[in-house]
Scaffold this active site. Structure first.
Site, PDB file in Angstrom:
ATOM      1  N   ARG A  44      -1.718  -1.554  44.225  1.00  0.00           N
ATOM      2  CA  ARG A  44      -1.345  -0.472  45.155  1.00  0.00           C
ATOM      3  C   ARG A  44      -1.910  -0.643  46.569  1.00  0.00           C
ATOM      4  NH1 ARG A  44      -1.235   4.216  40.539  1.00  0.00           N
ATOM      5  NH2 ARG A  44       0.957   3.929  40.020  1.00  0.00           N
TER       6      ARG A  44
ATOM      7  N   GLU B 187       5.984   1.723  43.173  1.00  0.00           N
ATOM      8  CA  GLU B 187       4.628   1.602  42.596  1.00  0.00           C
ATOM      9  C   GLU B 187       3.977   2.978  42.416  1.00  0.00           C
ATOM     10  OE1 GLU B 187       1.917  -1.507  43.300  1.00  0.00           O
ATOM     11  OE2 GLU B 187       3.498  -2.978  43.599  1.00  0.00           O
TER      12      GLU B 187
HETATM   13  N1  COS Z   1      -6.807   2.592  33.990  1.00  0.00           N
HETATM   14  C1  COS Z   1      -7.136   2.606  32.693  1.00  0.00           C
HETATM   15  N2  COS Z   1      -6.666   3.504  31.811  1.00  0.00           N
HETATM   16  C2  COS Z   1      -5.821   4.436  32.280  1.00  0.00           C
HETATM   17  C3  COS Z   1      -5.416   4.484  33.624  1.00  0.00           C
HETATM   18  C4  COS Z   1      -5.955   3.516  34.487  1.00  0.00           C
HETATM   19  N3  COS Z   1      -5.633   3.476  35.781  1.00  0.00           N
HETATM   20  N4  COS Z   1      -4.586   5.519  33.788  1.00  0.00           N
HETATM   21  C5  COS Z   1      -4.440   6.093  32.596  1.00  0.00           C
HETATM   22  N5  COS Z   1      -5.186   5.440  31.681  1.00  0.00           N
HETATM   23  C6  COS Z   1      -5.347   5.758  30.266  1.00  0.00           C
HETATM   24  C7  COS Z   1      -5.860   7.175  30.083  1.00  0.00           C
HETATM   25  O1  COS Z   1      -7.269   7.215  30.122  1.00  0.00           O
HETATM   26  C8  COS Z   1      -5.320   7.537  28.710  1.00  0.00           C
HETATM   27  O2  COS Z   1      -6.150   6.944  27.730  1.00  0.00           O
HETATM   28  P1  COS Z   1      -6.363   7.663  26.299  1.00  0.00           P
HETATM   29  O3  COS Z   1      -5.022   7.670  25.633  1.00  0.00           O
HETATM   30  O4  COS Z   1      -7.356   6.787  25.634  1.00  0.00           O
HETATM   31  O5  COS Z   1      -6.880   9.043  26.605  1.00  0.00           O
HETATM   32  C9  COS Z   1      -3.991   6.810  28.673  1.00  0.00           C
HETATM   33  O6  COS Z   1      -4.073   5.738  29.625  1.00  0.00           O
HETATM   34  C10 COS Z   1      -2.831   7.718  29.022  1.00  0.00           C
HETATM   35  O7  COS Z   1      -3.124   8.284  30.280  1.00  0.00           O
HETATM   36  P2  COS Z   1      -2.482   9.642  30.812  1.00  0.00           P
HETATM   37  O8  COS Z   1      -2.554  10.663  29.724  1.00  0.00           O
HETATM   38  O9  COS Z   1      -3.064   9.967  32.127  1.00  0.00           O
HETATM   39  O10 COS Z   1      -0.958   9.174  30.933  1.00  0.00           O
HETATM   40  P3  COS Z   1       0.301   9.927  31.473  1.00  0.00           P
HETATM   41  O11 COS Z   1       1.404   9.623  30.553  1.00  0.00           O
HETATM   42  O12 COS Z   1      -0.025  11.358  31.782  1.00  0.00           O
HETATM   43  O13 COS Z   1       0.645   9.152  32.838  1.00  0.00           O
HETATM   44  C11 COS Z   1       0.421   8.429  35.111  1.00  0.00           C
HETATM   45  C12 COS Z   1      -0.285   8.851  33.816  1.00  0.00           C
HETATM   46  C13 COS Z   1       1.351   9.476  35.654  1.00  0.00           C
HETATM   47  C14 COS Z   1      -0.722   8.169  36.094  1.00  0.00           C
HETATM   48  C15 COS Z   1       1.197   7.120  34.865  1.00  0.00           C
HETATM   49  O14 COS Z   1       2.282   7.345  34.013  1.00  0.00           O
HETATM   50  C16 COS Z   1       1.693   6.470  36.142  1.00  0.00           C
HETATM   51  O15 COS Z   1       0.934   5.784  36.842  1.00  0.00           O
HETATM   52  N6  COS Z   1       2.975   6.645  36.466  1.00  0.00           N
HETATM   53  C17 COS Z   1       3.594   5.999  37.606  1.00  0.00           C
HETATM   54  C18 COS Z   1       4.105   4.674  37.196  1.00  0.00           C
HETATM   55  C19 COS Z   1       4.488   3.852  38.355  1.00  0.00           C
HETATM   56  O16 COS Z   1       3.717   3.618  39.256  1.00  0.00           O
HETATM   57  N7  COS Z   1       5.704   3.354  38.328  1.00  0.00           N
HETATM   58  C20 COS Z   1       6.205   2.540  39.372  1.00  0.00           C
HETATM   59  C21 COS Z   1       6.894   1.394  38.826  1.00  0.00           C
HETATM   60  S1  COS Z   1       5.923   0.031  38.588  1.00  0.00           S
HETATM   61  S2  COS Z   1       6.359  -0.996  40.178  1.00  0.00           S
END
Ligand code: COS
Length: 387
Positions: A242, A363
């Site tokens: 990012r 992203e």
């Molecule tokens: N590093 C390590 N672990 C992470 C993390 C990170 N940056 N972010 C989340 N996790 C872990 C959490 O700790 C959680 O672990 P547990 O299951 O052990 O508790 C797990 O992953 C799930 O996390 P969370 O509940 O926060 O997931 P969500 O489904 O609510 O989604 C977001 C979190 C919204 C932050 C994520 O889906 C996201 O980044 N979405 C955007 C995706 C994106 O950027 N897409 C663009 C296309 S790629 S070019």
């Protein structure tokens, strides 16, 4: 501003700047118009050894980090982010291997990515899994000595052009995000094809395409890390990459500021160059100040990411969020400074304004970045209260 770059870092910046000015700037409008992938420029960047800046020397890279990569991305972006995203997306595709790959996978794939001989791409997004990355529907079913992948990835940068794809698929859909896994899939693998090439508002030199998997068999050796690690692989990859979107934003905004300042010095109204009017000067001053703040944040975060700090999600999201919002505002203002001329395709700021919009979307949308930052703040506050 002096950011106290080492001699090597200055060389990287100057080299990327020269390529951007000499090779990218003269063709950017044509690439945009024709929606043509910039292969010639990719070859030039490869010859200049810029693809492996963040890859360790033992795998054929320069041995730098996110910061060195950001310096190159910023300079290329100053000329065109349709080109810089094609360059940077190879890094996005490589990070899962670099961060979680086995020694064999690193040795097999990273040298070709570092040399620019093969482009990489990252396949996470799907029609129903955008912001909700955990909503992945593509499946990978274990079968003998391999996995069979089925599903469609959408809006994949470098889709069709790249040769090495890191793809997130569900190995255990019942476990939600804990049931996702990451795989390496090479172009040419039977059952792996490319769907629709998107027609976009901006970054039109870049290729954005569907990845289609129909009973696509990959060997077990292509699983990255272990089963169930896919969501983590995706999140850590995005944490690393990012700041690179931040660097694209800073470069793009700088390019727009350069154009607006040059125009304001030339353009005469009411008998004077418009640069002599305070209304214009104040706009330029705000544009430059906001972008310098964005640059300082992006550089600080990229260096922080490279320090090996454990949890960089919040900082990484901040750099992407802040810099891309600034780039959007700066490019809109650059068009405003240039008035009717700014709105015409004869001048580059029209394209820059169209290009800027994607920075607030890809992203992770800027709303998602705010979620990441907000969640980290609350988690920290809760942890502090427990102490
Ligand atoms: N590093 C390590 N672990 C992470 C993390 C990170 N940056 N972010 C989340 N996790 C872990 C959490 O700790 C959680 O672990 P547990 O299951 O052990 O508790 C797990 O992953 C799930 O996390 P969370 O509940 O926060 O997931 P969500 O489904 O609510 O989604 C977001 C979190 C919204 C932050 C994520 O889906 C996201 O980044 N979405 C955007 C995706 C994106 O950027 N897409 C663009 C296309 S790629 S070019």
């Amino acid at each position: 501003m002096d950011y106290f770059l080492t001699e090597e870092q200055q060389e990287i910046r100057d080299l990327a700047r020269r390529i951007a000015q000499e090779k990218v700037k003269p063709v950017r409008a044509e690439l945009d118009e024709k929606e043509e992938f910039p292969w010639e420029i990719m070859k030039t960047l490869a010859q200049a050894d810029l693809f492996g800046l963040y890859i360790p020397e033992e795998y054929g890279g320069f041995g730098g980090g996110a910061f060195e990569n950001c310096l190159a991305v910023e300079e290329i972006s100053r000329a065109c982010i349709g080109v810089s995203v094609s360059f940077a997306a190879s890094g996005l595709g490589a990070y899962p291997i670099l961060l979680f790959g086995s020694e064999e996978q690193k040795k097999k794939y990273l040298p070709a990515i570092a040399s620019g001989e093969r482009l990489a791409a990252f396949g996470l997004t799907e029609a129903g899994a955008g912001s909700d990355a955990g909503g992945t529907r593509t499946t990978a079913v274990a079968d003998g000595d391999g996995y069979v992948i089925n599903g469609t990835k959408q809006w994949i940068t470098n889709g069709g052009e790249a040769e090495i794809y890191t793809v997130i698929a569900m190995t255990n859909p019942a476990r939600g995000s804990r049931g996702a896994s990451a795989f390496i899939v090479e172009k040419g693998t039977p059952g792996f094809s490319f769907g629709k090439k998107e027609k976009k508002m901006g970054i039109r030199a870049s290729a954005t395409r569907e990845l289609v998997f129909k009973d696509c068999r990959v060997p077990k050796e292509n699983l990255i890390g272990r089963e169930g690690l896919g969501f983590m692989v995706a999140m850590k990859t995005l944490d690393k990459s990012r700041p690179g979107i931040g660097a694209q934003a800073v470069g793009l905004a700088q390019g727009a500021i350069d154009e607006a300042v040059a125009y304001a010095r030339e353009r005469r109204q009411f008998g004077s160059p418009i640069a002599s009017f305070q209304a214009v000067q104040h706009m330029l001053a705000d544009m430059a100040t906001q972008n310098e703040a964005a640059r300082a944040l992006v550089y600080a975060v990229a260096r922080y990411v490279d320090s090996g700090a454990k949890d960089v999600s919040r900082a990484s999201a901040m750099s992407k969020l802040f810099a891309s919002d600034v780039a959007m505002k700066v490019t809109v203002d650059a068009v405003q400074v240039m008035g009717g001329y700014g709105y015409m395709r004869d001048y580059p700021v029209e394209k820059m304004m169209r290009d800027a919009k994607i920075l607030q979307i890809y992203e992770g949308t800027n709303q998602i970045q705010r979620n990441v930052i907000g969640a980290a703040l609350i988690k920290e506050a809760a942890a502090a209260k427990k102490k």
